[in-house]
Design an enzyme around this catalytic site. Structure first.
Site, short mmCIF file in Angstrom:
data_model
loop_
_atom_site.label_atom_id
_atom_site.label_comp_id
_atom_site.label_asym_id
_atom_site.label_seq_id
_atom_site.Cartn_x
_atom_site.Cartn_y
_atom_site.Cartn_z
CE LYS A 62 -3.57 2.47 2.45
NZ LYS A 62 -4.66 2.39 3.43
CE LYS A 122 -5.97 1.98 -0.67
NZ LYS A 122 -6.45 2.02 0.68
NE ARG A 167 -5.52 9.69 3.00
CZ ARG A 167 -4.21 9.88 2.82
NH1 ARG A 167 -3.73 11.10 2.73
NH2 ARG A 167 -3.39 8.84 2.76
CE LYS A 206 -3.55 8.09 6.51
NZ LYS A 206 -4.71 7.19 6.32
CE1 TYR A 248 -14.85 3.34 -3.03
CE2 TYR A 248 -12.89 3.69 -4.36
CZ TYR A 248 -13.48 3.54 -3.12
OH TYR A 248 -12.73 3.58 -1.99
C1 PBG Z 1 -7.24 3.74 5.32
C2 PBG Z 1 -7.64 3.49 3.90
C3 PBG Z 1 -7.46 4.39 2.85
C4 PBG Z 1 -8.04 3.80 1.74
C5 PBG Z 1 -8.53 2.55 2.11
N1 PBG Z 1 -8.26 2.37 3.48
C6 PBG Z 1 -6.90 5.76 2.84
C7 PBG Z 1 -5.58 6.00 3.42
O1 PBG Z 1 -4.76 5.10 3.60
O2 PBG Z 1 -5.35 7.16 3.74
C8 PBG Z 1 -8.11 4.47 0.40
C9 PBG Z 1 -9.09 3.93 -0.57
C10 PBG Z 1 -9.37 4.82 -1.72
O3 PBG Z 1 -8.75 5.87 -1.94
O4 PBG Z 1 -10.31 4.47 -2.47
N2 PBG Z 1 -6.58 2.79 6.02
#
Ligand code: PBG
Length: 341
Positions: A206, A264, A216, A233, A329
């Site tokens: 990720k 991701k 967010r 992050k 989505y």
């Molecule tokens: C948080 C999380 C995020 C997403 C899924 N779980 C955002 C992040 O890590 O800040 C993002 C999913 C998306 O953008 O569709 N743990």
């Protein structure tokens, strides 16, 4: 000069790849990658304190749903053939704390949503997220202290969340936090609590991506901009410049017992999906994230791109790179488009 359009003599070509592209039938037979509704996982947002779906501005067609509508949406998706949903809670700001305690409330939004789904649409697979960010008043995926995101203290909370979700009937637990060692710790906690059949889909690679912006917005979960906490992050999510590191994370997740792994975002990371697919012997998922969805919608709204063919091309490309499952989505639309053929 001979006229090119009337020339009759053929070139002596032994191979003519175009022969297989001449008709729809030939193209069907020669097609290497299939996109099926079986590959689709629909992310859904649930929220308390509303009676009607609440539109998410930066994600056209996506809503924060009250539990009653969530159940209806899950039924509709299942009837369209979508096998799984990934659930995300939009938690009221007043319930967010530095220790993310609301994540463990037994009668909290998430446990109630899982129970309702399992009661009304038991066949639908439910994937739950175990990161702390929806519950954190700091907007981070872990506990923050002394300006750092604490690894082991966060994992301790995550194991408890995982057991709570499993006890509500979640089929698959998906840690999306990128703390070190969380897959093994969650596996151990689930087994110790008697949930050895509950699976783990690890967010293995990720990235610290700018493409999560609309998500967010949807959860109001961005890192809070204060001087005492990190503003982003990057100390736990991966550097977009790296892909060997994805294989390291993969090795650890497999050693720790992940049943499925994930890359991701998806589209800017097709090479990583490919490498992870080649190196793993478990199913690989890819998350076609909120920013990827928002980009296509924004262009389509301007009349610059056509939504259906660009979305289907993107999903097919993610499959071609090696993803078995795609969190997207577009799941509901794609399921309909696939039915229409
Ligand atoms: C948080 C999380 C995020 C997403 C899924 N779980 C955002 C992040 O890590 O800040 C993002 C999913 C998306 O953008 O569709 N743990």
């Amino acid at each position: 000069m001979p006229d090119a359009t009337t020339a009759t003599s053929s070139l002596p070509l032994t191979e003519r790849p175009r022969r297989l592209r001449r008709s729809a039938g030939l193209r069907r037979v020669a097609r290497e990658t299939r996109l099926s509704v079986d590959n689709l996982i629909a992310p859904l947002f649930v929220k308390d304190g509303i009676t009607e779906p609440e539109a998410i501005d930066s994600m056209p067609g996506q809503y924060r749903l009250p539990v009653s509508h969530l159940v209806k949406e899950a039924r509709e998706l299942f009837d369209l053939g979508v096998p799984a949903i990934a659930l995300f809670p939009a938690v009221d700001d007043t319930l967010k704390t530095p220790d993310a305690a609301n994540a463990l409330a037994e009668n909290g939004l998430y446990p109630r949503a899982i129970c309702a789904l399992k009661e009304e649409v038991p066949e639908m697979l439910i994937i739950t997220d175990t990161a702390l960010d929806p519950y954190s008043s700091d907007g981070h995926d872990g506990i923050v202290a002394g300006g750092e995101i604490l690894n082991d203290a966060t994992i301790h909370v995550m194991t408890e969340i995982a057991v709570l979700h499993a006890s509500c009937g979640a089929d698959i637990i998906a840690p999306s936090d990128m703390m070190d060692g969380r897959v093994g710790a969650i596996r151990h906690a689930l087994d110790a609590a008697g949930f050895e059949q509950t699976g783990i889909l690890s967010y293995t690679a990720k990235y610290a991506s700018a493409y999560y912006g609309p998500f967010r917005d949807a959860l109001d979960s961005a890192p809070r901009q204060r001087t005492d906490i990190p503003e982003d992050k990057r100390s736990y999510q991966m550097d977009p410049a790296n892909s060997d590191e994805a294989l390291r994370e993969l090795r650890l997740d497999l050693e720790e017992g992940a049943d499925m792994v994930m890359v991701k975002p998806a589209l800017p990371y097709l090479d990583v999906i490919h490498r992870v697919r080649q190196a793993s012997d478990v199913p690989v998922a890819a998350y076609n994230v909120s920013g990827e969805y928002a980009m296509l919608h924004a262009a389509a709204q301007n009349g610059w791109l056509e939504l259906q063919p660009t979305a289907m091309e993107a999903l097919t490309a993610i499959r071609r790179a090696g993803a078995d499952a795609i969190l997207t989505y577009f799941a509901k639309h794609a399921a309909r488009w696939l039915q229409e053929g």
